[in-house]
Design a protein around this motif. Structure first.
Motif, PDB file in Angstrom:
ATOM      1  N   ASN A 204     -79.972-131.775  13.649  1.00 30.81           N
ATOM      2  CA  ASN A 204     -79.441-133.088  13.297  1.00 30.81           C
ATOM      3  C   ASN A 204     -77.935-133.179  13.481  1.00 30.81           C
ATOM      4  N   THR A 205     -77.284-132.022  13.544  1.00 28.62           N
ATOM      5  CA  THR A 205     -75.823-132.037  13.588  1.00 28.62           C
ATOM      6  C   THR A 205     -75.234-131.378  14.834  1.00 28.62           C
ATOM      7  N   THR A 206     -76.101-130.850  15.732  1.00 31.15           N
ATOM      8  CA  THR A 206     -75.606-130.215  16.960  1.00 31.15           C
ATOM      9  C   THR A 206     -75.676-131.181  18.133  1.00 31.15           C
ATOM     10  N   ALA A 207     -74.874-130.930  19.131  1.00 30.78           N
ATOM     11  CA  ALA A 207     -74.812-131.819  20.307  1.00 30.78           C
ATOM     12  C   ALA A 207     -76.110-131.805  21.102  1.00 30.78           C
ATOM     13  N   THR A 208     -76.814-130.677  21.104  1.00 36.47           N
ATOM     14  CA  THR A 208     -78.048-130.565  21.891  1.00 36.47           C
ATOM     15  C   THR A 208     -79.283-131.010  21.122  1.00 36.47           C
ATOM     16  N   GLY A 209     -79.152-131.164  19.817  1.00 32.21           N
ATOM     17  CA  GLY A 209     -80.316-131.469  19.000  1.00 32.21           C
ATOM     18  C   GLY A 209     -81.131-130.250  18.646  1.00 32.21           C
ATOM     19  N   GLU A 210     -80.614-129.068  18.956  1.00 31.89           N
ATOM     20  CA  GLU A 210     -81.310-127.817  18.646  1.00 31.89           C
ATOM     21  C   GLU A 210     -80.428-126.938  17.762  1.00 31.89           C
ATOM     22  N   ARG A 211     -81.058-126.046  17.040  1.00 32.19           N
ATOM     23  CA  ARG A 211     -80.373-125.197  16.059  1.00 32.19           C
ATOM     24  C   ARG A 211     -79.414-124.203  16.707  1.00 32.19           C
ATOM     25  N   ILE A 212     -78.336-123.906  15.984  1.00 30.22           N
ATOM     26  CA  ILE A 212     -77.434-122.794  16.303  1.00 30.22           C
ATOM     27  C   ILE A 212     -77.349-121.925  15.047  1.00 30.22           C
ATOM     28  N   THR A 213     -77.595-120.623  15.193  1.00 29.24           N
ATOM     29  CA  THR A 213     -77.499-119.689  14.066  1.00 29.24           C
ATOM     30  C   THR A 213     -76.514-118.587  14.404  1.00 29.24           C
ATOM     31  N   CYS A 214     -75.674-118.259  13.434  1.00 29.18           N
ATOM     32  CA  CYS A 214     -74.713-117.163  13.621  1.00 29.18           C
ATOM     33  C   CYS A 214     -74.843-116.170  12.478  1.00 29.18           C
ATOM     34  N   ARG A 215     -74.864-114.893  12.835  1.00 32.68           N
ATOM     35  CA  ARG A 215     -74.929-113.825  11.840  1.00 32.68           C
ATOM     36  C   ARG A 215     -73.792-112.827  12.077  1.00 32.68           C
ATOM     37  N   VAL A 216     -72.988-112.586  11.047  1.00 24.50           N
ATOM     38  CA  VAL A 216     -71.855-111.665  11.105  1.00 24.50           C
ATOM     39  C   VAL A 216     -72.225-110.386  10.355  1.00 24.50           C
ATOM     40  N   LEU A 217     -72.134-109.244  11.037  1.00 22.38           N
ATOM     41  CA  LEU A 217     -72.381-107.949  10.400  1.00 22.38           C
ATOM     42  C   LEU A 217     -71.067-107.194  10.272  1.00 22.38           C
ATOM     43  N   GLU A 218     -70.710-106.845   9.055  1.00 20.46           N
ATOM     44  CA  GLU A 218     -69.547-105.992   8.806  1.00 20.46           C
ATOM     45  C   GLU A 218     -70.024-104.727   8.111  1.00 20.46           C
ATOM     46  N   TRP A 219     -69.449-103.598   8.535  1.00 21.23           N
ATOM     47  CA  TRP A 219     -69.899-102.296   8.058  1.00 21.23           C
ATOM     48  C   TRP A 219     -68.729-101.331   8.224  1.00 21.23           C
ATOM     49  N   GLN A 220     -68.941-100.078   7.863  1.00 22.18           N
ATOM     50  CA  GLN A 220     -67.960 -99.058   8.197  1.00 22.18           C
ATOM     51  C   GLN A 220     -68.055 -98.780   9.702  1.00 22.18           C
ATOM     52  N   LEU A 221     -66.952 -98.997  10.416  1.00 16.33           N
ATOM     53  CA  LEU A 221     -66.948 -98.731  11.859  1.00 16.33           C
ATOM     54  C   LEU A 221     -66.818 -97.246  12.151  1.00 16.33           C
ATOM     55  N   GLY A 222     -66.351 -96.491  11.165  1.00 18.34           N
ATOM     56  CA  GLY A 222     -66.097 -95.067  11.369  1.00 18.34           C
ATOM     57  C   GLY A 222     -64.620 -94.807  11.556  1.00 18.34           C
ATOM     58  N   SER A 223     -64.168 -93.619  11.187  1.00 15.38           N
ATOM     59  CA  SER A 223     -62.743 -93.286  11.278  1.00 15.38           C
ATOM     60  C   SER A 223     -62.227 -93.358  12.705  1.00 15.38           C
ATOM     61  N   GLU A 224     -63.109 -93.150  13.664  1.00 21.46           N
ATOM     62  CA  GLU A 224     -62.741 -93.241  15.081  1.00 21.46           C
ATOM     63  C   GLU A 224     -63.542 -94.347  15.771  1.00 21.46           C
ATOM     64  N   ASN A 225     -63.948 -95.344  14.976  1.00 20.70           N
ATOM     65  CA  ASN A 225     -64.750 -96.464  15.483  1.00 20.70           C
ATOM     66  C   ASN A 225     -65.999 -95.972  16.226  1.00 20.70           C
ATOM     67  N   GLN A 226     -66.646 -94.957  15.638  1.00 17.15           N
ATOM     68  CA  GLN A 226     -67.809 -94.369  16.298  1.00 17.15           C
ATOM     69  C   GLN A 226     -68.924 -95.388  16.526  1.00 17.15           C
ATOM     70  N   LEU A 227     -69.128 -96.264  15.541  1.00 16.28           N
ATOM     71  CA  LEU A 227     -70.217 -97.224  15.674  1.00 16.28           C
ATOM     72  C   LEU A 227     -70.019 -98.141  16.870  1.00 16.28           C
ATOM     73  N   CYS A 228     -68.754 -98.367  17.229  1.00  9.64           N
ATOM     74  CA  CYS A 228     -68.442 -99.254  18.357  1.00  9.64           C
ATOM     75  C   CYS A 228     -68.757 -98.609  19.706  1.00  9.64           C
ATOM     76  N   GLN A 229     -69.029 -97.317  19.697  1.00 12.70           N
ATOM     77  CA  GLN A 229     -69.412 -96.628  20.926  1.00 12.70           C
ATOM     78  C   GLN A 229     -70.919 -96.617  21.130  1.00 12.70           C
ATOM     79  N   ALA A 230     -71.656 -97.210  20.183  1.00 15.78           N
ATOM     80  CA  ALA A 230     -73.113 -97.095  20.210  1.00 15.78           C
ATOM     81  C   ALA A 230     -73.824 -98.443  20.128  1.00 15.78           C
ATOM     82  N   HIS A 231     -73.092 -99.554  20.420  1.00 20.72           N
ATOM     83  CA  HIS A 231     -73.739-100.864  20.425  1.00 20.72           C
ATOM     84  C   HIS A 231     -74.951-100.834  21.354  1.00 20.72           C
ATOM     85  N   SER A 232     -76.047-101.408  20.890  1.00 22.04           N
ATOM     86  CA  SER A 232     -77.262-101.413  21.706  1.00 22.04           C
ATOM     87  C   SER A 232     -78.016-102.727  21.548  1.00 22.04           C
ATOM     88  N   LEU A 233     -78.580-103.165  22.656  1.00 19.64           N
ATOM     89  CA  LEU A 233     -79.540-104.266  22.668  1.00 19.64           C
ATOM     90  C   LEU A 233     -80.882-103.631  23.012  1.00 19.64           C
TER      91      LEU A 233
END
Length: 464
Positions: A204-233
């Motif tokens: 009802n409120t988007t330009a396309t008439g379809e839903r938009i959903t956003c999810r933000v995940l915050e966590w410990q990235l690691g002292s050397e940002n280890q988690l950022c080296q392992a992103h996976s789909l």
């Protein structure tokens, strides 16, 4: 990425901050103390002019491909993430688990060293200074592991046997043991420590008439940002049970995922008022989310399943559940302690905590607290939760003809600043947006340099 002035957004954020604090709804009675130097940074200076109009999300090319010897796992190495396909249609759960471990070691020979360091940083953050005594952690791991459905347990057994060292247990020595590999799957259930948020806009409120959903995940990235080296789909190829997960390499249950019907689930840690953590008789809520995605067709069914099983889970959590038609926040109360409230499936019309302000039922929001009237109040007396809630309210509520580009602009309109509570904090792992007009996902995936002011969105393709 183009840039333009967003003075209106800055004004909105100023208003949001002025309506936040530890239980305080306004600052009308607040007297600014005299000082030779102002210790505060003007809120307007925290704005960043990100404009995504005309800028498509980046589609990354495959640099290398790694395949298990039986072909049940294929890993494509992209610039920002690993694109993984797991084939359950041509192998057992245990075979797929072993194949995933085999392919991981081809793609990242240093995986064990990297993940073990990150794992112990998480363990020691909740071990109350009792390093080397991990008996309580081991108890939690075995409770959740033995409580898994047989398919999931077989899958994890195949994975752990192939990846972990059988001769060692919980010991930080640069190698992953079988038990350490298993714990890796239960970090949210056994260790917690996430700071997440979510917002969904209906058609009802988007330009396309379809839903938009956003999810933000915050966590410990690691002292050397280890988690950022392992992103996976990760694409779980399993007939009617197929789904796609935005996660880190080697993690089987759910952080953020969407099934073939467009049902998106994500969890937001809430915690419990119980003074002492207990896992006796409890099961993994992240694996329960996976079961829901694999076996249910709508957001409502998934939310109801999680709500019906809430007393089986170790921590109070919010579960974001959306599809093309609906959006819910399942507020899962896991204890019978007086004052916690009751599990409720919240939608845009649910009565909220009387101290909360939300101005538009076309949008539904969640932070790391229950928000429904009668549930434990960890929002109006929690600075981080209240500020983020109020910012979402000021930024989104009342917005009409919302385009995807405008949505992304609002989600990234603050500079990264560890002295302020922002929608995107320094622990941002990923921000995933589901566009129901195209049935596609795109995401910000924090790189090894850490969270940046003006991020690019990565095209993660279709969930169909």
């Amino acid at each position: 990425m183009k840039r333009r002035k967003i003075s209106a957004v800055c004004a909105v954020l100023m208003s949001a901050v002025m309506l936040s604090g530890c239980g305080r709804l306004t600052y009308d009675d607040y007297v600014v103390p005299e000082s030779d130097e102002a210790p505060l940074t003007p809120v307007a200076n925290n704005c960043i002019e990100n404009n995504y109009e005309g800028t498509a999300p980046t589609k990354e090319e495959t640099k290398e491909v790694y395949t298990s010897s039986d072909g049940l796992c294929r890993i494509e190495n992209k610039n920002s993430y690993f694109d993984v396909t797991l084939d359950y249609e041509n192998g057992s759960y245990k075979d797929v688990g072993a194949a995933y471990a085999e392919a991981i070691l081809l793609a990242r020979p240093d995986y064990g060293e990297m993940l073990e360091q990150y794992l112990y940083e998480n363990i020691n953050s909740v071990a109350n200074g009792t390093k080397e005594d991990y008996s309580e952690i081991e108890k939690r791991v075995m409770t959740f592991y033995t409580g898994l459905d047989d398919d999931y347990r077989q899958e994890l057994e195949g994975f752990a046997e192939k990846l972990g060292d059988k001769d060692i247990e919980f010991k930080q020595d640069g190698k992953l043991s079988r038990d350490e590999v298993i714990l890796m799957e239960f970090i949210p259930d056994a260790l917690r420590g996430t700071a997440c948020s979510a917002i969904s806009a209906n058609g009802n409120t988007t330009a396309t008439g379809e839903r938009i959903t956003c999810r933000v995940l915050e966590w410990q990235l690691g002292s050397e940002n280890q988690l950022c080296q392992a992103h996976s789909l990760v694409h779980y190829k399993n007939g009617e049970k197929s789904f796609t997960s935005v996660t880190y390499m080697g993690f089987f249950p759910i952080l953020t995922a969407v099934n073939k019907n467009g049902v998106l689930l994500g969890e937001l840690d809430v915690g419990s008022s119980d003074a002492e953590y207990t896992c006796e008789g409890k099961t993994s809520y992240t694996y329960a989310m996976r079961y829901a995605l694999e076996n249910m067709d709508t957001a409502k069914e998934c939310a109801e399943y999680m709500a019906e099983n809430s007393k089986r889970f170790p921590y109070c959590v919010n579960i974001l559940a959306t599809d093309k038609n609906d959006a819910f926040i399942a507020e899962l109360v896991v204890t019978d302690k007086e004052g916690e409230g009751e599990t409720v499936i919240r939608d845009g019309n649910t009565k909220l905590n009387k101290k909360l302000k939300w101005d538009d039922t076309n949008y539904i929001c969640s932070v790391n607290s229950f928000s429904a009237d009668g549930n434990t109040d960890k929002i109006t007396y929690n600075e981080s939760n209240l500020i983020r809630w109020n910012k979402y309210n000021r930024l989104f509520c009342g917005q009409k003809d919302m385009t995807l580009e405008r949505f992304k602009e609002l989600m990234t309109c603050e500079k990264i600043n560890d002295k302020l509570v922002n929608i995107r904090g320094e622990g941002l792992v990923h921000m995933v947006i589901a566009d129901y007009s195209t049935n596609t996902l795109q995401a910000i995936l924090t790189g090894t340099e850490g969270v940046i002011d003006s991020p690019e969105f990565i095209d993660l393709g279709s969930w169909e």
